[in-house]
Design a protein around this motif. Structure first.
Motif, PDB file in Angstrom:
ATOM      1  N   GLY A 158       0.790  -1.216   0.000  1.00 43.52           N
ATOM      2  CA  GLY A 158       0.000   0.000   0.000  1.00 43.52           C
ATOM      3  C   GLY A 158       0.822   1.265   0.000  1.00 43.52           C
ATOM      4  N   THR A 159       2.081   1.193   0.459  1.00 45.15           N
ATOM      5  CA  THR A 159       2.920   2.391   0.514  1.00 45.15           C
ATOM      6  C   THR A 159       4.166   2.274  -0.355  1.00 45.15           C
ATOM      7  OG1 THR A 159       4.062   1.538   2.476  1.00 45.15           O
ATOM      8  CG2 THR A 159       2.129   2.936   2.841  1.00 45.15           C
ATOM      9  N   THR A 160       4.635   1.070  -0.619  1.00 44.84           N
ATOM     10  CA  THR A 160       5.849   0.894  -1.408  1.00 44.84           C
ATOM     11  C   THR A 160       5.589  -0.047  -2.577  1.00 44.84           C
ATOM     12  OG1 THR A 160       6.612  -0.954  -0.033  1.00 44.84           O
ATOM     13  CG2 THR A 160       7.335   1.265   0.579  1.00 44.84           C
ATOM     14  N   GLN A 161       6.325   0.159  -3.664  1.00 46.11           N
ATOM     15  CA  GLN A 161       6.200  -0.680  -4.843  1.00 46.11           C
ATOM     16  C   GLN A 161       7.520  -0.684  -5.591  1.00 46.11           C
ATOM     17  OE1 GLN A 161       3.225   0.593  -7.634  1.00 46.11           O
ATOM     18  NE2 GLN A 161       3.509  -1.143  -9.001  1.00 46.11           N
ATOM     19  N   GLY A 162       7.937  -1.839  -6.048  1.00 47.37           N
ATOM     20  CA  GLY A 162       9.166  -1.952  -6.808  1.00 47.37           C
ATOM     21  C   GLY A 162       9.015  -2.989  -7.913  1.00 47.37           C
ATOM     22  N   VAL A 163       9.520  -2.668  -9.117  1.00 48.11           N
ATOM     23  CA  VAL A 163       9.432  -3.586 -10.251  1.00 48.11           C
ATOM     24  C   VAL A 163      10.763  -3.591 -10.980  1.00 48.11           C
ATOM     25  CG1 VAL A 163       8.232  -4.177 -12.385  1.00 48.11           C
ATOM     26  CG2 VAL A 163       6.965  -3.077 -10.526  1.00 48.11           C
ATOM     27  N   TRP A 164      11.267  -4.795 -11.265  1.00 47.73           N
ATOM     28  CA  TRP A 164      12.498  -4.988 -12.030  1.00 47.73           C
ATOM     29  C   TRP A 164      12.150  -5.783 -13.287  1.00 47.73           C
ATOM     30  CZ3 TRP A 164      18.035  -4.556 -11.128  1.00 47.73           C
ATOM     31  CH2 TRP A 164      18.816  -5.326 -11.998  1.00 47.73           C
ATOM     32  N   ASP A 165      12.453  -5.226 -14.453  1.00 46.01           N
ATOM     33  CA  ASP A 165      12.263  -5.912 -15.725  1.00 46.01           C
ATOM     34  C   ASP A 165      13.605  -5.964 -16.446  1.00 46.01           C
ATOM     35  OD1 ASP A 165       9.246  -6.260 -16.000  1.00 46.01           O
ATOM     36  OD2 ASP A 165       9.370  -4.111 -15.641  1.00 46.01           O
ATOM     37  N   SER A 166      14.023  -7.143 -16.853  1.00 51.36           N
ATOM     38  CA  SER A 166      15.248  -7.260 -17.640  1.00 51.36           C
ATOM     39  C   SER A 166      14.939  -7.967 -18.951  1.00 51.36           C
ATOM     40  CB  SER A 166      16.349  -7.987 -16.870  1.00 51.36           C
ATOM     41  OG  SER A 166      15.929  -9.256 -16.441  1.00 51.36           O
ATOM     42  N   ILE A 167      15.480  -7.414 -20.036  1.00 46.03           N
ATOM     43  CA  ILE A 167      15.236  -7.896 -21.391  1.00 46.03           C
ATOM     44  C   ILE A 167      16.587  -8.132 -22.049  1.00 46.03           C
ATOM     45  CG2 ILE A 167      14.137  -7.377 -23.602  1.00 46.03           C
ATOM     46  CD1 ILE A 167      12.394  -5.314 -22.005  1.00 46.03           C
ATOM     47  N   HIS A 168      16.885  -9.366 -22.387  1.00 45.39           N
ATOM     48  CA  HIS A 168      18.177  -9.733 -22.972  1.00 45.39           C
ATOM     49  C   HIS A 168      17.943 -10.311 -24.367  1.00 45.39           C
ATOM     50  CE1 HIS A 168      20.008  -9.357 -18.937  1.00 45.39           C
ATOM     51  NE2 HIS A 168      18.911  -9.958 -18.512  1.00 45.39           N
ATOM     52  N   VAL A 169      18.279  -9.537 -25.391  1.00 41.94           N
ATOM     53  CA  VAL A 169      18.111  -9.968 -26.777  1.00 41.94           C
ATOM     54  C   VAL A 169      19.481 -10.397 -27.310  1.00 41.94           C
ATOM     55  CG1 VAL A 169      17.310  -9.337 -29.075  1.00 41.94           C
ATOM     56  CG2 VAL A 169      16.226  -8.324 -27.061  1.00 41.94           C
ATOM     57  N   PHE A 170      19.546 -11.569 -27.938  1.00 40.42           N
ATOM     58  CA  PHE A 170      20.840 -12.061 -28.407  1.00 40.42           C
ATOM     59  C   PHE A 170      20.726 -12.679 -29.795  1.00 40.42           C
ATOM     60  CE2 PHE A 170      18.851 -15.649 -26.297  1.00 40.42           C
ATOM     61  CZ  PHE A 170      19.085 -16.702 -27.172  1.00 40.42           C
ATOM     62  N   GLU A 171      21.858 -12.711 -30.474  1.00 42.71           N
ATOM     63  CA  GLU A 171      22.009 -13.412 -31.747  1.00 42.71           C
ATOM     64  C   GLU A 171      23.186 -14.375 -31.613  1.00 42.71           C
ATOM     65  OE1 GLU A 171      22.499 -10.759 -34.977  1.00 42.71           O
ATOM     66  OE2 GLU A 171      20.452  -9.985 -34.912  1.00 42.71           O
ATOM     67  N   ALA A 172      22.994 -15.601 -32.059  1.00 41.98           N
ATOM     68  CA  ALA A 172      24.048 -16.612 -32.017  1.00 41.98           C
ATOM     69  C   ALA A 172      24.389 -17.017 -33.450  1.00 41.98           C
ATOM     70  CB  ALA A 172      23.595 -17.826 -31.211  1.00 41.98           C
ATOM     71  N   THR A 173      25.579 -16.622 -33.920  1.00 43.46           N
ATOM     72  CA  THR A 173      26.035 -16.942 -35.270  1.00 43.46           C
ATOM     73  C   THR A 173      27.007 -18.107 -35.189  1.00 43.46           C
ATOM     74  OG1 THR A 173      25.811 -14.609 -35.899  1.00 43.46           O
ATOM     75  CG2 THR A 173      27.102 -16.030 -37.352  1.00 43.46           C
ATOM     76  N   GLU A 174      26.593 -19.233 -35.715  1.00 40.87           N
ATOM     77  CA  GLU A 174      27.385 -20.458 -35.595  1.00 40.87           C
ATOM     78  C   GLU A 174      28.493 -20.497 -36.645  1.00 40.87           C
ATOM     79  OE1 GLU A 174      24.192 -23.613 -33.812  1.00 40.87           O
ATOM     80  OE2 GLU A 174      23.911 -22.987 -35.892  1.00 40.87           O
ATOM     81  N   ARG A 175      29.717 -20.770 -36.182  1.00 41.68           N
ATOM     82  CA  ARG A 175      30.892 -20.849 -37.058  1.00 41.68           C
ATOM     83  C   ARG A 175      31.677 -22.109 -36.726  1.00 41.68           C
ATOM     84  NH1 ARG A 175      32.602 -14.596 -35.698  1.00 41.68           N
ATOM     85  NH2 ARG A 175      30.904 -13.567 -36.858  1.00 41.68           N
TER      86      ARG A 175
END
Length: 282
Positions: A158-175
């Motif tokens: 009711g008095t405090t609020q906290g939100v953590w969002d993490s977004i990790h976008v990746f590309e994997a190029t196979e060699r």
């Protein structure tokens, strides 16, 4: 020369409170509907949660598992609401591999997606002790790509609020036996409090960092382990930076603006200091 509407929209969003990015984005889209797809694919916004109807498990929504108003669950591989003329996983009979537009990954990448969701579900529980995680992968000509999503909201009293969002976008190029990984990570942090002891506090912001690394990967399990280590290292670095930049700077500013001690205690300290200085001069 007139400014480009898309660049102007991005410039405006950077100057507005990131806590309300979704509302600001919807307002801009209502004014410029032709920018909808470009903005949705370019602007990171707080993650929304939906429950999978087939499995009963929560998953996160983003532009990478979206087709119009439908979103694909990583647990069931189904779109909700179902797409018209959809085949397995919500894809039309002609099939469509890639990200977005009703796409599901191919058989090999889908197996990796399942294992990655299981792995990051454990990671989420160990590091976040709650929250929701989702991993989405899609095929590319020379490898695959994906996004790792993590969300944790603090219990609201009711008095405090906290939100953590993490977004990790990746590309994997196979060699061959080595794979090049390119990771772009964004953390969106929102903290607010209306407690009487603190007054009204609103601390919100976001941070984006990138890293590129070549790592050995002879099996699909190696890919999942490599991605896990990259995400883990990046989150640790970004958390430390947020703690130093956001909380450290906020503490310094508040400390300069208002003393923690009472006025009478501060006056006593100043009087005592003057007496010491006077006795030393005498």
């Amino acid at each position: 020369m007139a400014a480009d509407p898309f660049d102007s929209a991005l410039d405006l969003l950077r100057r507005l409170n990131p806590k309300h990015t979704a509302d600001h984005l919807n307002a801009i889209i209502s004014l410029a509907p032709d920018l909808t797809e470009d903005l949705l694919s370019s602007v990171d916004q707080p993650l929304a949660v939906r429950r999978c109807k087939q499995t009963g498990r929560d998953y996160l929504l983003c532009d990478y598992n979206r087709d119009g108003d439908s979103y694909r669950s990583p647990w069931s591989n189904k779109f909700d609401p179902p797409l018209d003329e959809a085949g397995p996983g919500g894809v039309g009979e002609a099939g469509n591999e890639g990200a977005g537009e009703g796409a599901i990954p191919g058989e090999r990448v889908r197996k990796m997606e399942i294992k990655a969701n299981e792995a990051f579900d454990v990671y989420r529980e160990l590091y976040y002790e709650g929250g929701v995680s989702s991993v989405y992968l899609w095929d590319q000509d020379d490898g695959f790509a994906g996004v790792v999503l993590l969300k944790k909201s603090s219990p609201q009293d009711g008095t405090t609020q906290g939100v953590w969002d993490s977004i990790h976008v990746f590309e994997a190029t196979e060699r061959g036996r080595t794979t090049n990984y390119r990771l772009t990570s964004t953390v969106i942090l929102s903290l607010s409090s209306t407690a009487n002891t603190l007054g009204e506090l609103d601390l919100s912001g976001n941070m984006t960092r990138q890293v590129e690394q070549d790592l050995p990967a002879e099996t699909d399990e190696n890919h999942i382990a490599n991605i896990g280590r990259l995400v883990e290292d990046m989150e640790l670095k970004m958390r430390n930076q947020l703690q130093e930049v956001y909380f450290g700077k906020a503490r310094d500013v508040v400390g300069d603006l208002r003393s923690i001690g009472s006025l009478s205690a501060g006056q006593r300290d100043r009087d005592a200091q003057r007496e010491i200085i006077s006795s030393m001069r005498g």
